[in-house]
Design an enzyme around this catalytic site. Structure first.
Site, PDB file in Angstrom:
ATOM      1  N   ASN A 194       0.800  -1.217   0.000  1.00 29.89           N
ATOM      2  CA  ASN A 194       0.000   0.000   0.000  1.00 29.89           C
ATOM      3  C   ASN A 194       0.837   1.274   0.000  1.00 29.89           C
ATOM      4  OD1 ASN A 194       0.677  -0.944   2.695  1.00 29.89           O
ATOM      5  ND2 ASN A 194      -0.452   0.820   3.449  1.00 29.89           N
TER       6      ASN A 194
ATOM      7  N   GLN B  82      -5.366  -3.267  -2.538  1.00 24.99           N
ATOM      8  CA  GLN B  82      -4.720  -2.267  -3.380  1.00 24.99           C
ATOM      9  C   GLN B  82      -4.735  -2.635  -4.865  1.00 24.99           C
ATOM     10  OE1 GLN B  82      -3.559   0.622  -2.247  1.00 24.99           O
ATOM     11  NE2 GLN B  82      -3.965   0.152  -0.090  1.00 24.99           N
TER      12      GLN B  82
ATOM     13  N   HIS C  96     -13.953   0.476  -0.969  1.00 27.91           N
ATOM     14  CA  HIS C  96     -13.671   1.885  -1.286  1.00 27.91           C
ATOM     15  C   HIS C  96     -12.400   2.053  -2.117  1.00 27.91           C
ATOM     16  CE1 HIS C  96     -11.127   1.301   2.287  1.00 27.91           C
ATOM     17  NE2 HIS C  96     -10.440   2.349   1.883  1.00 27.91           N
TER      18      HIS C  96
ATOM     19  N   THR D 166     -27.206  -9.520   9.696  1.00 28.34           N
ATOM     20  CA  THR D 166     -27.825  -9.233   8.400  1.00 28.34           C
ATOM     21  C   THR D 166     -26.902  -8.392   7.535  1.00 28.34           C
ATOM     22  OG1 THR D 166     -30.005  -9.283   9.435  1.00 28.34           O
ATOM     23  CG2 THR D 166     -29.844  -8.245   7.266  1.00 28.34           C
TER      24      THR D 166
ATOM     25  N   CYS E 294       3.967  10.583  12.777  1.00 32.90           N
ATOM     26  CA  CYS E 294       4.326  11.360  13.959  1.00 32.90           C
ATOM     27  C   CYS E 294       3.740  10.686  15.191  1.00 32.90           C
ATOM     28  CB  CYS E 294       3.799  12.786  13.835  1.00 32.90           C
ATOM     29  SG  CYS E 294       4.259  13.834  15.237  1.00 32.90           S
TER      30      CYS E 294
END
Length: 251
Positions: A30, A58, A80, A116, A201
């Site tokens: 990725n 990916q 997505h 479901t 970070c």
């Protein structure tokens, strides 16, 4: 893995022990986009009667991802990542592969997960997969990515280096390091540009990406890593605008 992020199937073979019951390898990384030799790795798993899973989140919709060609027992995708709605994914399970149910209590999803299903999300994923099956658009994305990389080289010379395999990588991914700089600082100065950095970070410290560290990338190079991801609708003028923005930030 080597300096390009590529796994050595022989190293995988040596890593197998008598307790190994599953091997899981990303189809494509990725961060740097390097495409792994899944077919060969799956063959190693079969030699030892070990189940093999690949995370194809990916790669689906960007390169050919056929379970029979890859030889995998399990393959997972994230909706997505191929323009389907967020919150839906799929797991391919080869016939005869037995899995312990994730959630007990009912027979939904072949008895593997009680609850479901969302018909709307499933339909959205199915429609996205039909569209993603046409990979002709991705050749244009690849050409645009290579054009982007050439423009960066022409503008910054030795101050920019490529992370990942030079050829065996996703057509939409360009991970580069701006030597001597901090990727997070570069992104913070690039208003309107959506990209990501290989450094994270933590408690006020900037740390080198574990992926780049495993590849042996030197900290002074890896800390300046930025990953640019192109899509099917990315255009020439957008690439030119990013190059100009980077020129201003790095001048």
């Amino acid at each position: 893995m080597d300096g390009t992020g590529l796994i050595d199937p022989d190293a995988l073979r040596r890593a197998i022990t008598r307790d190994t019951i599953l091997i899981s390898i990303m189809h494509a990384n990725n961060e740097v986009g390097t495409i792994q030799p899944i077919e060969t790795c799956a063959r190693v798993a079969r030699e030892h009667s070990i189940l093999f899973h690949t995370d194809a989140a990916q790669s689906v919709g960007k390169i050919s991802t056929r379970v029979d060609e890859l030889g995998v027992d399990l393959l997972s995708i994230a909706g997505h990542k191929l323009y389907a709605p967020k919150g839906v994914g799929a797991l391919y399970v080869r016939a005869g592969t037995k899995l312990e149910p994730l959630i007990h209590g009912a027979g939904h999803e072949g008895g593997r997960r009680a609850g479901t299903e969302s018909a709307a999300l499933a339909a959205g994923l199915g429609a996205a997969c039909v569209l993603a099956d046409d990979l002709t658009t991705m050749e244009g994305v690849r050409q645009l990515r290579d054009q982007f990389w050439a423009a960066l080289q022409a503008r910054f010379g030795e101050r920019v280096v490529l992370n990942g395999h030079p050829d065996r990588r996703l057509p939409n991914t360009l991970n580069v390091s701006f030597v001597g700089r901090i990727g997070a600082d570069i992104l913070a100065a690039m208003a309107g540009v959506a990209a990501s950095t290989g450094s994270a970070c933590h408690a006020g410290r900037i740390e080198l990406s574990p992926v780049l560290a495993a590849m042996g990338v030197a900290p002074e190079v890896g800390m300046g890593a930025v990953r640019f991801s192109l899509g099917r609708e990315t255009r020439d003028e957008e690439i030119s605008a990013v190059v100009e923005t980077l020129s201003g930030v790095l001048s």
